[in-house]
Design a protein around this motif. Structure first.
Motif, PDB file in Angstrom:
ATOM      1  N   MET A  77       4.924  -6.213  16.109  1.00  0.00           N
ATOM      2  CA  MET A  77       6.269  -6.321  15.674  1.00  0.00           C
ATOM      3  C   MET A  77       6.769  -7.942  16.473  1.00  0.00           C
ATOM      4  O   MET A  77       6.150  -8.033  17.631  1.00  0.00           O
ATOM      5  CB  MET A  77       7.035  -5.390  16.066  1.00  0.00           C
ATOM      6  N   ALA A  78       7.149  -8.699  15.665  1.00  0.00           N
ATOM      7  CA  ALA A  78       7.909  -9.851  16.377  1.00  0.00           C
ATOM      8  C   ALA A  78       9.264 -10.094  16.069  1.00  0.00           C
ATOM      9  O   ALA A  78      10.103  -9.273  15.403  1.00  0.00           O
ATOM     10  CB  ALA A  78       7.172 -11.059  15.410  1.00  0.00           C
ATOM     11  N   ASP A  79       9.954 -10.880  16.843  1.00  0.00           N
ATOM     12  CA  ASP A  79      11.454 -10.935  16.887  1.00  0.00           C
ATOM     13  C   ASP A  79      11.664 -11.586  15.687  1.00  0.00           C
ATOM     14  O   ASP A  79      10.833 -12.347  14.956  1.00  0.00           O
ATOM     15  CB  ASP A  79      11.921 -12.154  18.060  1.00  0.00           C
ATOM     16  N   ARG A  80      12.744 -11.167  14.931  1.00  0.00           N
ATOM     17  CA  ARG A  80      13.437 -11.694  13.499  1.00  0.00           C
ATOM     18  C   ARG A  80      14.602 -12.345  13.924  1.00  0.00           C
ATOM     19  O   ARG A  80      15.546 -11.709  14.640  1.00  0.00           O
ATOM     20  CB  ARG A  80      13.434 -10.285  12.631  1.00  0.00           C
ATOM     21  N   THR A  81      14.784 -13.293  12.968  1.00  0.00           N
ATOM     22  CA  THR A  81      16.399 -13.890  12.934  1.00  0.00           C
ATOM     23  C   THR A  81      17.005 -13.293  11.741  1.00  0.00           C
ATOM     24  O   THR A  81      16.428 -13.206  10.635  1.00  0.00           O
ATOM     25  CB  THR A  81      16.107 -15.348  12.615  1.00  0.00           C
ATOM     26  N   ILE A  82      18.427 -12.556  11.749  1.00  0.00           N
ATOM     27  CA  ILE A  82      19.142 -12.091  10.991  1.00  0.00           C
ATOM     28  C   ILE A  82      20.490 -13.058  10.518  1.00  0.00           C
ATOM     29  O   ILE A  82      20.622 -13.355  11.807  1.00  0.00           O
ATOM     30  CB  ILE A  82      19.382 -10.734  11.151  1.00  0.00           C
ATOM     31  N   VAL A  83      20.915 -13.085   9.778  1.00  0.00           N
ATOM     32  CA  VAL A  83      22.235 -13.630   9.362  1.00  0.00           C
ATOM     33  C   VAL A  83      23.382 -12.574   9.571  1.00  0.00           C
ATOM     34  O   VAL A  83      23.311 -11.510   8.798  1.00  0.00           O
ATOM     35  CB  VAL A  83      22.328 -14.520   8.057  1.00  0.00           C
ATOM     36  N   CYS A  84      24.473 -12.733  10.540  1.00  0.00           N
ATOM     37  CA  CYS A  84      25.542 -11.749  10.227  1.00  0.00           C
ATOM     38  C   CYS A  84      26.295 -11.886   9.031  1.00  0.00           C
ATOM     39  O   CYS A  84      26.656 -12.765   8.670  1.00  0.00           O
ATOM     40  CB  CYS A  84      26.343 -12.272  11.737  1.00  0.00           C
ATOM     41  N   LYS A  85      26.530 -10.394   8.500  1.00  0.00           N
ATOM     42  CA  LYS A  85      27.298 -10.524   7.397  1.00  0.00           C
ATOM     43  C   LYS A  85      28.736 -10.878   7.431  1.00  0.00           C
ATOM     44  O   LYS A  85      29.458 -10.971   6.680  1.00  0.00           O
ATOM     45  CB  LYS A  85      27.202  -9.173   6.671  1.00  0.00           C
ATOM     46  N   ASP A  86      29.240 -10.542   8.949  1.00  0.00           N
ATOM     47  CA  ASP A  86      30.776 -10.823   9.011  1.00  0.00           C
ATOM     48  C   ASP A  86      30.842 -12.451   9.368  1.00  0.00           C
ATOM     49  O   ASP A  86      31.713 -13.438   8.767  1.00  0.00           O
ATOM     50  CB  ASP A  86      31.206 -10.269  10.182  1.00  0.00           C
ATOM     51  N   CYS A  87      30.214 -13.034  10.219  1.00  0.00           N
ATOM     52  CA  CYS A  87      30.658 -14.429  10.730  1.00  0.00           C
ATOM     53  C   CYS A  87      29.436 -15.345  10.185  1.00  0.00           C
ATOM     54  O   CYS A  87      29.519 -16.728  10.381  1.00  0.00           O
ATOM     55  CB  CYS A  87      30.675 -14.614  12.336  1.00  0.00           C
ATOM     56  N   SER A  88      28.709 -15.044   9.493  1.00  0.00           N
ATOM     57  CA  SER A  88      27.214 -15.769   8.993  1.00  0.00           C
ATOM     58  C   SER A  88      26.596 -16.596  10.275  1.00  0.00           C
ATOM     59  O   SER A  88      25.600 -17.419   9.629  1.00  0.00           O
ATOM     60  CB  SER A  88      27.725 -16.963   8.125  1.00  0.00           C
ATOM     61  N   LYS A  89      26.585 -16.349  11.414  1.00  0.00           N
ATOM     62  CA  LYS A  89      25.619 -16.896  12.616  1.00  0.00           C
ATOM     63  C   LYS A  89      24.600 -16.265  12.392  1.00  0.00           C
ATOM     64  O   LYS A  89      24.490 -15.024  11.997  1.00  0.00           O
ATOM     65  CB  LYS A  89      26.358 -16.763  13.704  1.00  0.00           C
ATOM     66  N   GLU A  90      23.284 -16.689  12.925  1.00  0.00           N
ATOM     67  CA  GLU A  90      22.296 -16.296  13.019  1.00  0.00           C
ATOM     68  C   GLU A  90      22.117 -15.431  14.400  1.00  0.00           C
ATOM     69  O   GLU A  90      22.539 -16.164  15.326  1.00  0.00           O
ATOM     70  CB  GLU A  90      21.085 -17.360  12.633  1.00  0.00           C
ATOM     71  N   PHE A  91      21.615 -14.389  14.317  1.00  0.00           N
ATOM     72  CA  PHE A  91      21.245 -14.062  15.852  1.00  0.00           C
ATOM     73  C   PHE A  91      19.494 -13.324  15.725  1.00  0.00           C
ATOM     74  O   PHE A  91      19.172 -13.106  14.662  1.00  0.00           O
ATOM     75  CB  PHE A  91      22.046 -12.754  16.174  1.00  0.00           C
ATOM     76  N   VAL A  92      19.121 -13.156  16.958  1.00  0.00           N
ATOM     77  CA  VAL A  92      17.837 -12.787  16.926  1.00  0.00           C
ATOM     78  C   VAL A  92      17.767 -11.082  17.165  1.00  0.00           C
ATOM     79  O   VAL A  92      18.434 -10.514  18.089  1.00  0.00           O
ATOM     80  CB  VAL A  92      16.955 -13.435  17.946  1.00  0.00           C
ATOM     81  N   PHE A  93      16.997 -10.485  16.429  1.00  0.00           N
ATOM     82  CA  PHE A  93      16.733  -9.066  16.637  1.00  0.00           C
ATOM     83  C   PHE A  93      15.332  -8.834  17.318  1.00  0.00           C
ATOM     84  O   PHE A  93      14.374  -9.084  16.724  1.00  0.00           O
ATOM     85  CB  PHE A  93      16.624  -8.556  15.060  1.00  0.00           C
TER      86      PHE A  93
END
Length: 56
Positions: free
Chosen positions: A1-17
């Motif tokens: 498993m590797a870190d994944r980048t996801i886009v927040c559905k509320d603020c549209s900022k990217e964050f790392v999962f």
């Protein structure tokens, strides 16, 4: 498993999962990835608690 980048559905900022967070979700039996960044999750939880009459 590797870190994944996801886009927040509320603020549209990217964050790392992170890999560690993914393991935690898997251990808890969560089937879906988070759709909100940590800041929006915290704000949504606080708003939800306020609407239910909880005090902190």
């Amino acid at each position: 498993m590797a870190d994944r980048t996801i886009v927040c559905k509320d603020c549209s900022k990217e964050f790392v999962f992170t890999e560690g967070e993914q393991e935690f979700y898997k251990e808890k039996g969560f089937e879906n990835d988070p759709v909100r960044c940590p800041e929006c999750r915290k704000a949504r939880k606080a708003q939800s608690n306020n609407n239910r009459g909880f005090r902190r």
